[in-house]
Write a protein that holds these residues in place. Structure first.
Motif, PDB file in Angstrom:
ATOM      1  N   THR A   1      22.593  12.452 -15.279  1.00 38.71           N
ATOM      2  CA  THR A   1      23.217  12.154 -13.895  1.00 38.71           C
ATOM      3  C   THR A   1      22.099  12.188 -13.240  1.00 38.71           C
ATOM      4  O   THR A   1      20.981  12.239 -13.404  1.00 38.71           O
ATOM      5  CB  THR A   1      24.438  13.255 -13.568  1.00 38.71           C
ATOM      6  OG1 THR A   1      23.492  14.558 -13.412  1.00 38.71           O
ATOM      7  CG2 THR A   1      25.383  13.506 -14.503  1.00 38.71           C
TER       8      THR A   1
ATOM      9  N   ASP B   1      32.495  16.342  -0.367  1.00 33.64           N
ATOM     10  CA  ASP B   1      31.194  16.143  -0.419  1.00 33.64           C
ATOM     11  C   ASP B   1      30.516  16.526   0.672  1.00 33.64           C
ATOM     12  O   ASP B   1      31.291  16.453   1.814  1.00 33.64           O
ATOM     13  CB  ASP B   1      30.578  14.812  -1.137  1.00 33.64           C
ATOM     14  CG  ASP B   1      29.605  15.231  -2.180  1.00 33.64           C
ATOM     15  OD1 ASP B   1      28.407  15.617  -1.748  1.00 33.64           O
ATOM     16  OD2 ASP B   1      29.564  14.986  -3.434  1.00 33.64           O
TER      17      ASP B   1
ATOM     18  N   SER C   1      28.819  11.769  -5.731  1.00 40.46           N
ATOM     19  CA  SER C   1      27.787  11.184  -6.470  1.00 40.46           C
ATOM     20  C   SER C   1      28.043  10.289  -7.518  1.00 40.46           C
ATOM     21  O   SER C   1      29.018  10.380  -8.270  1.00 40.46           O
ATOM     22  CB  SER C   1      27.044  12.416  -7.284  1.00 40.46           C
ATOM     23  OG  SER C   1      25.909  12.224  -7.760  1.00 40.46           O
TER      24      SER C   1
ATOM     25  N   TYR D   1      18.556  28.989 -11.225  1.00 45.09           N
ATOM     26  CA  TYR D   1      19.840  28.386 -11.661  1.00 45.09           C
ATOM     27  C   TYR D   1      20.662  28.734 -12.835  1.00 45.09           C
ATOM     28  O   TYR D   1      21.976  28.888 -12.713  1.00 45.09           O
ATOM     29  CB  TYR D   1      19.310  26.587 -12.054  1.00 45.09           C
ATOM     30  CG  TYR D   1      20.631  25.741 -12.524  1.00 45.09           C
ATOM     31  CD1 TYR D   1      21.341  25.306 -11.368  1.00 45.09           C
ATOM     32  CD2 TYR D   1      20.631  25.281 -13.844  1.00 45.09           C
ATOM     33  CE1 TYR D   1      22.016  24.451 -12.079  1.00 45.09           C
ATOM     34  CE2 TYR D   1      21.520  24.450 -14.080  1.00 45.09           C
ATOM     35  CZ  TYR D   1      22.254  23.984 -13.168  1.00 45.09           C
ATOM     36  OH  TYR D   1      23.225  22.928 -13.493  1.00 45.09           O
TER      37      TYR D   1
END
Ligand code: NAD
Length: 252
Positions: free
Chosen positions: A193, A41, A18, A158
């Motif tokens: 991000t 990835d 990423s 999460y």
């Protein structure tokens, strides 16, 4: 030029393709400090391109961290190529901004699998090798969400996954310490991000920044610096710790 802290070391970083991500920034800092890096990835082309950005000696490979066999095959291929893996950064992660009653079984599976199962599987794929060599460093990406019960972006599943990463980190640290394998976790706060996948609104951003004593979001480089510390001999007596990189948003 600062002293190279990872000269001659070989590092594997998951979820590092990423472009603006924590994994990529960590890979770059490690490479700047002399390490040879493998970027793993989901998308092979993206992983190869990210590795090529760092220089020709670095490697990009497709690897789904939720697949134990695939992760093991990938680590074995890297050990065959390099002769050693010194550092594993379990960085791959996904998040979803859901409320408790909106978490469907598929949401739970997706978030727990990548963040927690992936951390376990990739660690299992390198632990026998690290144990054999009596050296190794594992750095796991947790989150401030684990410590303060969310409240930033990710939902309760999460928070639970990242709290699981903390428990796993500490238990692995205890079990692997006799073999000189150190295991630590980083708890980033709010870092700019692409993990929010365009779902972060300007209003959310203002509210989040208001809760950060340093008054700004973190950068990927802020987190990479901490990963470098934990992956290098600067942290030689640090294991089982959770290091906060959150601009003061949780002081405890
Ligand atoms: P990002 O979305 O930019 O990067 C995550 C990467 O993981 C992506 O390249 C994605 O393709 C990869 N990935 C997803 N599923 C995968 C799988 N099954 N196997 C392999 N790779 C997979 O995210 P980021 O913000 O750089 O986050 C990196 C880590 O830091 C994550 O674990 C995240 O939960 C954690 N974190 C981020 C923040 C933040 O504010 N950005 C805060 C705390 C913790």
């Amino acid at each position: 030029m600062s002293t190279a802290l990872l000269q001659g070391k070989f590092a594997v970083i998951t979820g590092a393709a990423s472009k603006r991500g924590l994994g990529k920034a960590t890979a770059k800092l490690f490479a700047d400090h002399g390490a040879t890096v493998a970027i793993l990835d989901l998308d092979e082309a993206a992983a190869i391109a990210a590795a090529a950005d760092l220089g020709p000696q670095h490697v990009g490979m497709a690897c789904n961290v939720t697949d134990l066999e695939g992760a093991t095959r990938t680590m074995q291929a890297l050990i065959a190529k390099w002769g050693q893996i010194d550092i594993l950064v379990n960085n791959a992660g996904i998040t979803q901004p859901l409320k408790i009653m909106d978490i469907a079984p598929g949401n739970y599976d997706a978030v727990l699998d990548v963040n927690l199962r992936g951390t376990l599987y990739c660690s299992q794929a390198v632990i026998p090798h690290m144990r054999e060599r009596k050296q190794g460093k594992i750095v796991n990406m947790s989150s401030v969400s684990a410590q303060r019960g969310g409240g930033i972006f990710g939902g309760p599943h999460y928070s639970a996954a990242k709290a699981g990463v903390l428990g796993l980190t500490k238990a692995m640290a205890r079990e692997l310490a006799p073999d000189n394998v150190r295991v630590n976790a980083i708890c980033p706060g709010f870092i700019a991000t692409d993990i929010t996948g365009g779902l972060l609104t300007d209003d959310m951003r203002v509210t989040i920044n208001a809760g950060i004593p340093m008054g700004r979001a973190g950068t990927a480089e802020d987190v990479a610096g901490c990963a470098l510390f934990l992956a290098s001999d600067l942290s030689s007596y640090v294991t089982g710790s959770e290091v906060d990189v959150n601009g003061g948003s949780l002081i405890h």
